[in-house]
Scaffold this active site. Structure first.
Site, PDB file in Angstrom:
ATOM      1  NE  ARG A 304      -4.104  -0.081   1.754  1.00 20.87           N
ATOM      2  CZ  ARG A 304      -5.131   0.116   0.921  1.00 20.87           C
ATOM      3  NH1 ARG A 304      -5.345   1.319   0.397  1.00 20.87           N
ATOM      4  NH2 ARG A 304      -5.947  -0.863   0.613  1.00 20.87           N
ATOM      5  CD  GLU A 704      -7.330   1.987   5.974  1.00 22.39           C
ATOM      6  OE1 GLU A 704      -7.843   1.533   4.932  1.00 22.39           O
ATOM      7  OE2 GLU A 704      -6.278   1.544   6.445  1.00 22.39           O
TER       8      GLU A 704
HETATM    9  N1  LUZ Z   1      -5.312  -4.979   5.317  1.00 22.33           N
HETATM   10  C1  LUZ Z   1      -4.926  -5.793   4.336  1.00 22.33           C
HETATM   11  C2  LUZ Z   1      -5.488  -3.667   5.122  1.00 22.33           C
HETATM   12  O1  LUZ Z   1      -4.755  -6.984   4.576  1.00 22.33           O
HETATM   13  N2  LUZ Z   1      -4.757  -5.301   3.097  1.00 22.33           N
HETATM   14  C3  LUZ Z   1      -4.925  -3.999   2.800  1.00 22.33           C
HETATM   15  O2  LUZ Z   1      -4.771  -3.598   1.654  1.00 22.33           O
HETATM   16  C4  LUZ Z   1      -5.290  -3.133   3.856  1.00 22.33           C
HETATM   17  N3  LUZ Z   1      -5.419  -1.828   3.644  1.00 22.33           N
HETATM   18  C5  LUZ Z   1      -5.727  -1.039   4.657  1.00 22.33           C
HETATM   19  C6  LUZ Z   1      -5.926  -1.575   5.911  1.00 22.33           C
HETATM   20  N4  LUZ Z   1      -5.818  -2.870   6.138  1.00 22.33           N
HETATM   21 MO1  MOS Z   2      -6.875  -1.613   8.988  1.00 21.75          MO
HETATM   22  S1  MOS Z   2      -5.181  -0.523   9.107  1.00 21.75           S
HETATM   23  O1  MOS Z   2      -7.062  -2.822   9.998  1.00 21.75           O
HETATM   24  O2  MOS Z   2      -7.916  -1.140   7.910  1.00 21.75           O
END
Ligand code: LUZ
Ligand code: MOS
Length: 747
Positions: A304, A704
């Site tokens: 990400r 987010e």
């Molecule tokens: N969790 C995950 C996440 O496993 N993959 C993601 O792309 C993600 N993005 C944001 C928060 N949690």
């Molecule tokens: Mo998340 S950082 O558990 O979307």
């Protein structure tokens, strides 16, 4: 429509894991952990603890009947250490006793011989020694090397950002009940009930259908319970299954801060080149992610980071590299934004520096480079329904930005020791799990014979209001008031194989699954109504709890229709599965379409700095946020305000200091989070005329993206500091604590 949780929360009637009624034979667990950051232990002696008051048994790795492994993406993390330890706080043994106090007291009676070896805490050193969690990733587009020659201005530098503790109100907690023939039922404060189910089954050496995980709600999570709720659940399940008694573990606050993972610290190098007009021609960045001792979610988080490296800007030539560096710190983990804030901070710092180098107004440079409709991002995805410019323009207009900048300049010219700063930050955030397979959800909807409705999905309610949104969706599809609908706990026996509630996708995906299930029931009910009323099914509609035929209210209300359907032996239940369409990504070619869509927005931050003391105040943050057609403006506003303040905290006041692998800021006395006194005036507007066909009822995910607005506090402070010391070189190193500010101003 009222949020059903609000009243029970403020009356302390909402139940969390530690509030559930305790069975009479309940036992309590406490964890013995490694006191050294790296090394070996021998002669583990649990006899003293076992003999202590109230202790029933002490569990070690040797007691695990299945696999001693909890790693989700990479299998590199034992539940209980077996001789080698990799960080201070790594679990080694679990003491189970009659009371929590007895269990905790007995932990200190466990003994072992620890032999330390040289530990690594610095990600750049780890990388130089080849200590990486996974192979290095590089995402690029255009020809960066050739582009430098065309650049009029080139800036380069280093950007640092620190760790962040989640400070969820409810600490990590789990309670396990033994069932018949080796089955286990768990209550866990997890964002990922299916992951807990899978890991517990594997640790116990049983099949997943023997494990039921139930989650009513969490007292906050922010990513801290996406992966890291699992070990505590596995420990109580292990003890409960062997002792055949219910067992609970609830971490104390300090223990939670010491033992659990945080946002990854990053140290990054960047280089940016622009033409004479201020258009970015080339951008190169290398991220050194401090991953900690085990993989946890680090590789996904880095992915990400790579995808969000350009934030809201179009960069024709770009190359981003990411190293996941293995160090001897507790594994860092998911935290709201999931690696995007770290990489976007690098980009915004580079833009800030470029504006200064060119002598151009920062916002003008930003605006010039904003993404436009149809442009291709470096991971191969074209931006559609691009709202980058619209959000930016709307927020500048909202605050009358250029007047504001002039006012601040005037103020600073006339004020010696108080300086103001202002800054605008745009956001472009991709919505979907970057791992394509995770983008699926299911729902199970029951209509009971009295017309009341029960909805189960894979979504976990953690205070973000997902249940509220799902009720709203069910209510609008079924055509009945929301007070007849309840959203049930998240339970692996009712909804299987759910993805974690994460990546801002909880309401999007589970809401869409609920929508499809409700639609199926409505279609069946309409047929029943058409038969009963001798009408055409196409003329039947349901609204406000009534059945309408060709727009006219019929004699059937919802309850009568449901009862009629039941008597006609028509199913009043439906299960639905939703898979976000159109997603694909090729990790070898590093190109594809990882996201369903993007969320846009922009915020203007104003700060005032006391240059004698180094103290500051974030005065006001004005936001224009793209929430699509908001499912619930009140919930979305709450998410935006909360994320913004959390972002400001990360960049300004929250500082996690480690010494030789030991966390020094391990309590809320030494780790400072924003309180009501540090919250600025926040003016949130939603972006006008935004419709998103990729999420339920034209909404957009909200969890987010607004965290990123916190970057404005950092850069506005830097601007205020620059007004006091225009000569000094700016360091981009978060958090910008008052101590750091003072050193800069007078150093
Ligand atoms: N969790 C995950 C996440 O496993 N993959 C993601 O792309 C993600 N993005 C944001 C928060 N949690
Ligand atoms: Mo998340 S950082 O558990 O979307």
């Amino acid at each position: 429509m009222k949020n059903s949780d609000a009243m029970s929360h403020v009356r302390a009637q909402s139940l969390f894991v530690d509030d559930l009624p305790e069975p009479r034979d309940l036992l309590h667990g406490a964890v013995f952990t490694s006191p050294i950051p790296r090394g070996r232990f021998t002669n583990l002696d649990t006899r003293g603890a076992t003999a202590a008051d109230g202790v029933v048994r002490v569990f070690t790795a040797a007691d695990i009947p299945g696999e001693n492994q909890i790693g989700g993406i990479i299998k590199d993390e034992p539940l209980l250490a077996e001789g080698n330890v990799h960080f201070i706080g790594q679990p080694i043994a679990v003491v189970v006793a009659q009371t929590r106090k007895q269990a905790r007291a007995a932990v200190s009676l466990i003994q072992a011989q620890f032999e330390a070896i040289d530990a690594v805490f610095d990600p750049r050193i780890a990388a130089s020694r080849g200590e990486l969690i996974a192979p290095t990733r590089c995402v690029s587009q255009g020809d960066v090397d050739a582009a430098w020659a065309d650049c009029q201005v080139v800036v380069e530098g280093t950007v640092e950002s620190g760790a962040q503790e989640h400070v969820y109100l409810e600490t990590q907690a789990a309670m396990a009940y033994p069932g018949e023939q080796g089955a286990i039922k768990l209550f866990s404060s997890t964002q990922a009930p299916a992951a807990v189910q899978r890991t517990v089954a594997s640790v116990l050496g049983i099949r997943m259908n023997r494990v039921e995980v139930d989650v009513k709600r969490l007292g906050g999570a922010f990513g801290g319970k996406e992966d890291q709720a699992t070990p505590w659940a596995a420990m109580v399940a292990l003890a409960a299954s062997i002792l055949d008694r219910p067992v609970k573990i609830v971490l104390g606050r300090q223990e939670d801060i010491q033992l659990t993972g945080k946002r990854h610290p990053y140290t990054s190098d960047y280089k940016m080149g622009l033409d004479a007009d201020g258009r970015i021609l080339a951008y190169e960045a290398t991220f050194y992610q401090n991953s900690g001792a085990c993989a946890d979610l680090s590789t996904a988080i880095m992915e990400r980071s790579l995808f969000h490296a350009a934030n809201s800007y179009f960069v024709p030539n770009l190359r981003i590299k990411g190293y996941c560096c293995r160090t001897n710190l507790p594994p860092f983990t998911a935290f709201r934004g999931f690696g995007a804030p770290q990489s976007m901070f690098v980009m915004e710092s580079a833009m800030h520096k470029a504006a200064a180098a060119m002598g151009v107004e920062h916002a003008v440079l930003q605006e010039k480079n904003l993404l436009r409709e149809g442009q291709k991002l470096h991971y191969g995805m074209e931006v559609r329904r691009c709202n980058a410019e619209r959000s930016f323009d709307q927020v500048l207009k909202k605050v009358d930005y250029h007047t504001l900048v002039n006012d601040v300049k005037l103020f600073n010219e006339n004020s010696r020791y108080e300086k103001r700063g202002v800054c605008v930050v745009p956001v472009c955030f991709g919505i979907s799990f970057t791992s394509t397979f995770l983008n699926q959800a299911s729902a199970l909807v029951h209509v009971y014979t009295d017309g009341s409705v029960n909805v189960s999905t894979g979504a976990v309610e953690m205070g973000q209001g997902v249940n509220f949104k799902i009720r709203h969706i069910a209510s609008s599809i079924l055509g009945i008031p929301a007070d007849g609908i309840t959203v049930e706990s998240t339970n692996t026996s009712r909804v299987a194989n759910s993805s974690p509630t994460a990546a801002s996708t909880g309401a999007d995906m589970n809401g869409q699954a609920a929508l499809v299930a409700c639609q199926e029931i409505v279609d069946r009910l309409k047929k029943v109504a058409a038969d009963e009323l001798n009408g055409d099914i196409r003329d039947v509609s349901i609204g406000n709890g009534h059945v309408f035929l060709a727009g006219k209210k019929s004699r059937l209300d919802w309850e009568a229709l449901v009862s009629l359907a039941y008597m006609s032996r028509v199913s009043l239940s439906a299960q639905a599965h939703y898979a976000t369409p159109g997603l694909h990504y090729d990790k070898v070619a590093e190109t594809g379409k990882p996201f369903a869509y993007h969320v846009f927005g922009a915020a203007v931050t104003e700060v005032t700095l006391d240059c004698l003391r180094g103290t500051y105040k974030v005065d006001r943050v004005s936001v224009v946020h793209d929430a699509g057609r908001s499912l619930n403006p009140l919930v979305d506003r709450g998410q935006i305000e909360g994320a913004l303040v959390q972002g400001i905290g990360w960049l300004t006041m929250e500082e996690l200091i480690y010494s030789e692998g030991r966390l020094l800021a391990d309590s809320l006395a030494t780790y400072k989070v924003p309180t009501i006194h540090s919250v600025p005036q926040i003016d949130v507007d939603f972006l006008d005329d935004s419709e998103n066909p990729k999420a339920p009822l034209f909404s957009k995910a909200v969890g987010e993206p607004p965290f990123i607005y916190g970057l404005g506090a950092y850069l506005a402070l830097v601007n205020a500091m620059g007004a006091f010391r225009p000569d000094a070189e700016i360091e981009y190193s978060a958090p910008l604590t008052p101590e750091k500010v003072l050193m800069f101003l007078h150093g």
